[in-house]
Design a protein around this motif. Structure first.
Motif, PDB file in Angstrom:
ATOM      1  N   UNK A 162    -108.084  35.644 -20.598  1.00  0.00           N
ATOM      2  CA  UNK A 162    -109.433  36.070 -20.211  1.00  0.00           C
ATOM      3  C   UNK A 162    -110.582  35.800 -21.127  1.00  0.00           C
ATOM      4  N   UNK A 163    -110.451  34.987 -21.706  1.00  0.00           N
ATOM      5  CA  UNK A 163    -111.614  34.393 -22.584  1.00  0.00           C
ATOM      6  C   UNK A 163    -112.323  33.224 -21.873  1.00  0.00           C
ATOM      7  N   UNK A 164    -113.574  33.198 -22.319  1.00  0.00           N
ATOM      8  CA  UNK A 164    -114.184  32.177 -21.496  1.00  0.00           C
ATOM      9  C   UNK A 164    -113.826  30.842 -21.895  1.00  0.00           C
ATOM     10  N   UNK A 165    -113.706  29.724 -21.084  1.00  0.00           N
ATOM     11  CA  UNK A 165    -113.141  28.575 -21.243  1.00  0.00           C
ATOM     12  C   UNK A 165    -111.814  28.313 -21.351  1.00  0.00           C
ATOM     13  N   UNK A 166    -111.067  29.348 -21.250  1.00  0.00           N
ATOM     14  CA  UNK A 166    -109.662  29.262 -21.317  1.00  0.00           C
ATOM     15  C   UNK A 166    -108.723  28.991 -20.249  1.00  0.00           C
TER      16      UNK A 166
ATOM     17  N   UNK B  16    -110.887  39.712 -28.451  1.00  0.00           N
ATOM     18  CA  UNK B  16    -111.817  38.838 -28.084  1.00  0.00           C
ATOM     19  C   UNK B  16    -111.915  37.578 -29.165  1.00  0.00           C
ATOM     20  N   UNK B  17    -112.480  36.458 -28.634  1.00  0.00           N
ATOM     21  CA  UNK B  17    -112.537  35.484 -29.595  1.00  0.00           C
ATOM     22  C   UNK B  17    -112.520  33.862 -28.915  1.00  0.00           C
ATOM     23  N   UNK B  18    -112.032  32.986 -29.433  1.00  0.00           N
ATOM     24  CA  UNK B  18    -112.035  31.614 -28.697  1.00  0.00           C
ATOM     25  C   UNK B  18    -110.743  31.346 -28.168  1.00  0.00           C
ATOM     26  N   UNK B  19    -110.671  30.448 -27.294  1.00  0.00           N
ATOM     27  CA  UNK B  19    -109.723  29.921 -26.552  1.00  0.00           C
ATOM     28  C   UNK B  19    -108.840  29.149 -27.348  1.00  0.00           C
ATOM     29  N   UNK B  20    -107.914  29.729 -28.290  1.00  0.00           N
ATOM     30  CA  UNK B  20    -107.057  28.474 -29.278  1.00  0.00           C
ATOM     31  C   UNK B  20    -106.210  27.703 -28.392  1.00  0.00           C
ATOM     32  N   UNK B  22    -106.109  26.765 -25.418  1.00  0.00           N
ATOM     33  CA  UNK B  22    -106.466  25.697 -24.541  1.00  0.00           C
ATOM     34  C   UNK B  22    -107.102  24.476 -25.360  1.00  0.00           C
ATOM     35  N   UNK B  23    -107.418  24.686 -26.613  1.00  0.00           N
ATOM     36  CA  UNK B  23    -108.189  24.008 -27.378  1.00  0.00           C
ATOM     37  C   UNK B  23    -107.404  23.069 -28.440  1.00  0.00           C
TER      38      UNK B  23
END
Lengths: 183, 361
Positions: A162-166, B16-20, B22-23
Motif C-alpha cells: 500500500x506504500x507509494x513506490x512499493x 506508513x513509511x518507505x517501501x523497505x 522493494x528497496x
C-alpha cells in the motif's frame, strides 16, 4: 471442495469432543511462554537477507468459546546479509487460536491474526512500523499441571504494497521450540 | 488484554513509511570501474602506434623474448569494500580485448552494483579485492629456456591462454622478515586512499569511480625456479615504481589507483585548451598535487590532451577544483605521470550543472 467443507463443519461443531476434555484441561487457563528458533525470509526477500535465530514471548487468554483463545506475541529477529544490508524486526501481533478437536494429550492449534512490526533497515538507517498479518500452527504437550512444551510455526507477511513506490511485501517463516506455563 | 489488542489494531491502520522490501536490492550508489589513468578520453593504447615486442621487455628479463604483444587481459575482482564495509560483493570480471573501444579502456568503465553505505561514517579508503590478472601471449620454457608453448590458466571451469600474475603482485618491503611474513599484499586487497573522507548522504545518487591503471602499463618479465619443471615469460603491470630485478618472484608495489566520488545529477563538462600530448588533471582545492606526481596515486579527474584541446567530464558543481597539466609526455608503454604545471583554481557553483565551462591552461 465439498469434502473439505464437510470436514471443517464437523470440526467446528464437534463440541462433544471438547466437553470430554474440559475437566482437568489446563488449555483453558491463561498461559505465558517463550519461544526461539530459526526465522527464514521467503521469496525475493530471501535473496537479499539471510536466515536468523529468532525468539519471543507470548500470552494467551481464553474466550467464551472453549476451543478458541486469543494470543498476543512479541518477538525479535535480525536478518544479516553478506553485504551491509540487514533487517531487524520486532513483530507485535494478536492471533485467534483454535484448538483442533483431537482427543489426545497433544494439542494441535491453528492460528491467524495481525498486528504491526517495528522494522529497522540498514545501512540506510530507516525505521518504521509495517502492518503485519500472521498465520501459523502449534503443537504442544503438557508436562504436568503447569508446564507445556511445544513447537510452533508462524508465517508473517509484512504488508507494504500500500506504500507509494512499493511492489513487494515482506514474507518470513519462523519455526520455534516453545516453553509455556499455565497460570 | 482486549484493550491492548484494540489499540494495536487502531495503530496498525496508521502504519506508513518507505517501501523497505522493494528497496532491498536497490541502491543509490554504483561503482564504475575503469582500467585507465584517465577518468574520460584516455590515451590510446600504446600511444596510438603499436610498439615493437622488444620494447615491452623489462631489463630483468634476459633469457627470452616474447612472440607477440598481449592483446587480451582478464581482470577479475571478487569484491570492493569501503573502509571494511562490504558494500559490493558481486564478483565482476572482464576478459577484455586490449583495444580503445572496450569499456575498461575507453573511459566508459564497468558498472558494478552495490548496497548503500552507512550515512554517519567517514569513509577514508577503498579496497579492491583482485582475484586474477591474466595477460595472454605469456610463454613457458624448459629449464634451458627452450620455448615450449603459450601458458594457460584455469578460469570458470575452462582454460584460457595467459599467465595469472595476481599472486606475484605482492610488495616485499626492504625490511621484510620471512618468518613474520610482513610483506604488504597490495592486490588482495588493493587499498586506495581517498583524497578527502567521504560521507554518504542517504537517498543521494552517488558514483564511486575506481580507476586502476592497466592501460599503457605493461611489461614482460621472466621467472625461473630451479625447483619447477618449467620457466616462464609473462606480461604484467610495469615496474615503474618498484624496480623488478632478475630472479624476483614478487613484482608488486607498482599498481596505480585512484577514486573519484561524485553525484551524477550535479555534474557538468569542461572544455578547454592545454599543451598537446599531456594529461590534464583536476584535484579538490584542499588536496595537494604533489600527492600525484610520480606516485601510485591517480588524480580524481584526469584526461588525455592529444592535440591541444581537452574535455573533462563529470566535474561536480558546488566544489572548488585545482586544474593542472602534466609537464612531461609519459612513455606510452609504462608511463609515470610526474610534474604538473599551470595551476588554475575554479569554484563551480550549482548553476553550472548541465552546462559547459571553458578553461585555458
Amino acid at each position: 471442495m465439498k469434502r473439505i467443507a464437510i470436514i471443517i463443519l464437523l470440526i467446528l461443531t464437534a463440541q462433544d469432543l471438547f466437553a470430554q476434555r474440559i475437566r482437568g484441561d489446563y488449555f483453558n487457563r491463561p498461559q505465558v511462554g517463550l519461544w526461539f528458533g530459526p526465522a527464514a525470509p521467503l521469496f525475493e526477500v530471501s535473496e537479499e537477507v539471510d536466515s536468523a535465530l529468532a525468539g519471543g514471548a507470548y500470552a494467551k487468554v481464553s474466550t467464551f468459546y472453549n476451543p478458541v483463545k486469543i494470543g498476543l506475541d512479541l518477538s525479535y529477529q535480525h536478518h544479516l546479509s553478506a553485504s551491509l544490508t540487514s533487517i531487524k524486526m520486532v513483530p507485535i501481533y494478536s492471533t485467534l487460536q483454535y484448538r483442533l478437536p483431537f482427543n489426545t494429550p497433544i494439542n494441535f492449534v491453528v492460528k491467524g491474526g495481525g498486528g504491526a512490526t517495528r522494522i529497522w533497515f540498514e545501512p540506510d538507517m530507516v525505521s518504521q512500523w509495517d502492518l503485519t498479518f500472521v498465520g501459523g500452527f502449534e503443537v504442544s504437550f503438557p508436562l504436568g499441571r503447569w508446564i507445556n512444551v511445544g513447537m510452533r510455526t508462524d508465517y508473517l507477511m509484512l504488508y507494504e504494497k500500500h506504500l507509494e513506490g512499493s511492489d513487494l511485501n515482506g514474507h518470513f517463516f519462523n519455526v520455534g521450540l516453545s516453553l509455556f506455563f499455565n497460570l | 488484554m482486549r484493550k491492548v489488542i484494540l489499540l494495536l489494531f487502531i495503530f496498525c491502520l496508521s502504519c506508513d513509511g518507505d517501501p523497505i522490501f522493494s528497496n532491498l536490492d536497490k541502491s543509490d550508489i554504483i561503482i564504475v570501474f575503469k582500467a585507465t589513468y584517465s577518468s574520460n578520453n584516455p590515451r590510446n593504447w600504446w600511444g596510438g602506434a603499436e610498439p615493437a615486442v622488444s620494447a615491452l621487455v623489462d631489463d630483468s628479463a634476459t633469457h627470452s623474448t616474447p612472440k607477440a604483444l598481449p592483446d587480451k587481459v582478464l581482470i577479475d575482482v571478487a569484491e570492493v569494500r569501503v573502509n571494511n564495509d562490504r558494500f559490493s560483493i558481486k564478483r565482476f570480471f572482464r576478459n577484455a580485448e586490449m583495444n580503445d573501444s572496450h569499456e575498461l579502456f575507453s573511459g566508459k568503465g564497468v558498472t558494478v552494483p552495490t548496497s548503500d553505505l552507512f550515512p554517519d561514517v567517514n569513509y577514508k579508503k577503498v579496497k579492491v579485492f583482485f582475484r586474477k590478472l591474466i595477460y595472454n601471449n605469456s610463454l613457458y620454457y624448459d629449464d634451458s629456456w627452450e620455448y615450449i608453448g603459450e601458458t594457460e590458466e584455469k578460469f570458470a571451469n575452462d582454460k584460457i591462454p595467459g599467465y595469472d600474475t595476481i599472486h606475484r603482485l605482492k610488495y616485499i618491503q626492504s625490511d621484510y622478515d620471512e618468518e613474520e611474513d610482513d610483506a604488504e599484499n597490495i592486490v588482495y586487497p588493493f587499498v586506495i586512499e581517498l583524497p578527502l573522507p567521504f560521507r554518504y548522504k542517504v537517498g543521494t545518487k552517488t558514483v564511486i569511480e575506481i580507476r586502476v591503471n592497466f592501460k599503457n602499463n605493461v611489461k614482460y618479465y621472466e621467472y625461473a625456479d630451479s625447483d619447477e619443471e618449467y620457466y616462464y615469460g609473462y606480461y604484467s603491470i610495469a615496474d615503474s615504481f618498484v624496480n623488478v630485478k632478475e630472479g624476483d618472484f614478487f613484482i608488486g608495489g607498482n599498481m596505480q589507483g585512484g577514486v573519484y566520488i561524485y553525484e551524477p545529477d550535479k555534474t557538468f563538462t569542461i572544455k578547454g585548451t592545454a599543451p598537446a600530448e599531456r594529461y590534464v588533471v583536476a584535484i579538490l582545492k584542499d588536496d595537494d598535487i604533489k600527492n600525484y606526481s610520480g606516485t601510485t596515486a591517480i588524480p580524481p579527474l584526469a584526461t588525455w590532451c592529444e592535440d591541444g584541446t581537452f574535455v573533462l567530464e563529470n566535474v561536480q558543481a558546488g566544489r572548488e577544483y585545482k586544474f593542472y597539466y602534466s609537464t612531461n609526455t609519459p612513455n606510452s608503454n609504462a608511463g609515470v605521470v610526474e610534474g604538473f604545471s599551470g595551476e588554475k583554481i575554479v569554484n563551480f557553483d550549482m548553476d553550472q550543472v548541465d552546462n559547459e565551462y571553458n578553461l585555458q591552461l
